[in-house]
Design a protein around this motif. Sequence first.
Motif, PDB file in Angstrom:
ATOM      1  N   LEU A 140      23.403  16.965  29.911  1.00 36.12           N
ATOM      2  CA  LEU A 140      24.534  16.114  30.284  1.00 36.12           C
ATOM      3  C   LEU A 140      24.645  14.923  29.349  1.00 36.12           C
ATOM      4  O   LEU A 140      25.742  14.592  28.867  1.00 36.12           O
ATOM      5  CB  LEU A 140      24.357  15.648  31.728  1.00 36.12           C
ATOM      6  CG  LEU A 140      25.373  14.622  32.241  1.00 36.12           C
ATOM      7  CD1 LEU A 140      26.783  15.204  32.216  1.00 36.12           C
ATOM      8  CD2 LEU A 140      25.005  14.145  33.634  1.00 36.12           C
ATOM      9  N   LEU A 187      27.788  20.331  27.787  1.00 34.40           N
ATOM     10  CA  LEU A 187      28.310  20.174  29.142  1.00 34.40           C
ATOM     11  C   LEU A 187      28.429  21.524  29.845  1.00 34.40           C
ATOM     12  O   LEU A 187      28.205  21.622  31.056  1.00 34.40           O
ATOM     13  CB  LEU A 187      29.667  19.469  29.096  1.00 34.40           C
ATOM     14  CG  LEU A 187      29.614  17.992  28.671  1.00 34.40           C
ATOM     15  CD1 LEU A 187      31.015  17.444  28.505  1.00 34.40           C
ATOM     16  CD2 LEU A 187      28.838  17.160  29.684  1.00 34.40           C
ATOM     17  N   CYS A 238      25.442  21.138  37.659  1.00 33.18           N
ATOM     18  CA  CYS A 238      25.665  19.705  37.497  1.00 33.18           C
ATOM     19  C   CYS A 238      27.151  19.404  37.698  1.00 33.18           C
ATOM     20  O   CYS A 238      27.982  19.757  36.835  1.00 33.18           O
ATOM     21  CB  CYS A 238      25.201  19.237  36.119  1.00 33.18           C
ATOM     22  SG  CYS A 238      25.425  17.476  35.828  1.00 33.18           S
ATOM     23  N   ALA A 264      28.785  17.179  34.971  1.00 29.74           N
ATOM     24  CA  ALA A 264      29.116  17.895  33.735  1.00 29.74           C
ATOM     25  C   ALA A 264      30.418  18.692  33.900  1.00 29.74           C
ATOM     26  O   ALA A 264      31.238  18.757  32.976  1.00 29.74           O
ATOM     27  CB  ALA A 264      27.973  18.826  33.348  1.00 29.74           C
TER      28      ALA A 264
END
Length: 515
Positions: free
Chosen positions: A344, A368, A376, A379
């Motif tokens: 990230l 990402l 995530c 992200a």
Amino acid sequence: MANREELGIIRGARAGDADCQLALGKLYLFGGAGLPRNMPTALHWLGRAAQQEREEAWRLIGSHIPFETARNCLPDVLPWYERAYDAGIKQAGLVLAQLVLQQPAANESSALRHKAQQALEAAARAGLPEAQWLLAHQADGRPLNSVAPVQRHTRPLAARRPSPPAWRADNIIPAEDYARLDQLWRQDHMLFLAQAMPLLQRLLAAAPADAEAARACDWLPGPPQVLLLARYAELLPSTDDDDGSRHQCCELAAYGGDRNAQLALGLWFARMDGEGRRQSSGIAAVNFKRAIRWLTLAGEQGLADAWFALSRIYLKPEFSQRCVAEAQSYLERAAEMGHVAAQLECGMYAWRNRRTDEHSDVRAAYWLQKAAAQGCAEAETALARVAATPKEAGWVASIVTCLTRELLESQPLLAARLELAALFGLSRAEALLLDVTAADQGHCLVVDIRASYGRSKRRLVLLRTARERQALDRIVRLFESIDSGPDGLEGNYRQRLYRLKTWLPHVGGDDLLAA
């Protein structure tokens, strides 16, 4: 992230080209612009090149691939080390001796074992400390496969202090006790702690006080002892370490080669947690030098958390050797090994630098995407800014339904461009002018036709499905064999547009031609 040149080498290596396999092996061996150092992968590709009689490949294997990597590929690697030793590479002789002499005698021919013994003696005479260490153990009557691979001494044999022969951990704690504790570890951790406490007290009473003392007396714990020390240090809360036994266990396990203990010890010396936040517990005065040493050892054994922690240290203002570039290199190592927070941060860092480097958005999308694939949410939100979801290309919807086999065979390049437009939501100008081979970045498509069509804007389109990846690979292979520039086979934009109109006269051809 591999650059365009490296992607070409990867494709060639996978297709069986020996020169590409050799080049890819060297990239992974020494590290490339976009590829990290990776010894197992380097050995794989160099071995493939050596099978196709590339002399440089087996010379590189013999000179640079260590025993720890080679032993996982037995018996396929033996011919390369034997050739390299015959060519005069002493390091290859040492690894050949380790590979052959540490295996049961029935596994290899007597001639090869004799050659391996000669190689070990030659490496020792050449001054290789590890060869001298192994030869000394062999002279004491111990087989080489009994030598613990965890610690290797780098001092010449004559300069080593003799290790105390009276201390043997397997005499202090019987082997059956280790087996019982291993079973308890799988069943109940708290019961393991209760049963391990008296045994550990006996072990620690005879062991050195810390890693420095262990190094001074050449103390070498066996794998069962290292495992017991590491498990105890992991389970015992730091608040219960009144007598320092937990910290002693952690130091000795780290010295013995346990990577989790090395990580914990490095964080303890830096007085921080895995995210880089300062902790109240730890050493009285922060010792970044020792922290870096233990974290580096843990990272070299494959712990991404260790590289991430190192990147936090090199960003600390109180660290005298603070270096942003060094911190970024460690951060990328952690990201390459799958650390979500590092991925990230690498993505956000690249996205912030997009004004100074136009291709930073491609790197941002790469990292990402990796972080988003691990769940995530931050992200995933950032990805929506880096590469917005493309809108459906309505202009091509009516055309796709009219594609016939005859039309596909007569104009394959134009048909491929229409397929790209339907897959990735390209506008008419983008579909007709896109440089397909340059646009493919592996994880995304860079849509940039500003050189030929000034009103357009550069943008990224993410590849999210296997179907999109397979279709793009097929189309890229089609365009790699032709010149698709403005003066090439396809002509300029107006010529391509006219060809589209005449090819499909019944599907809004006049509207398509209007520019």
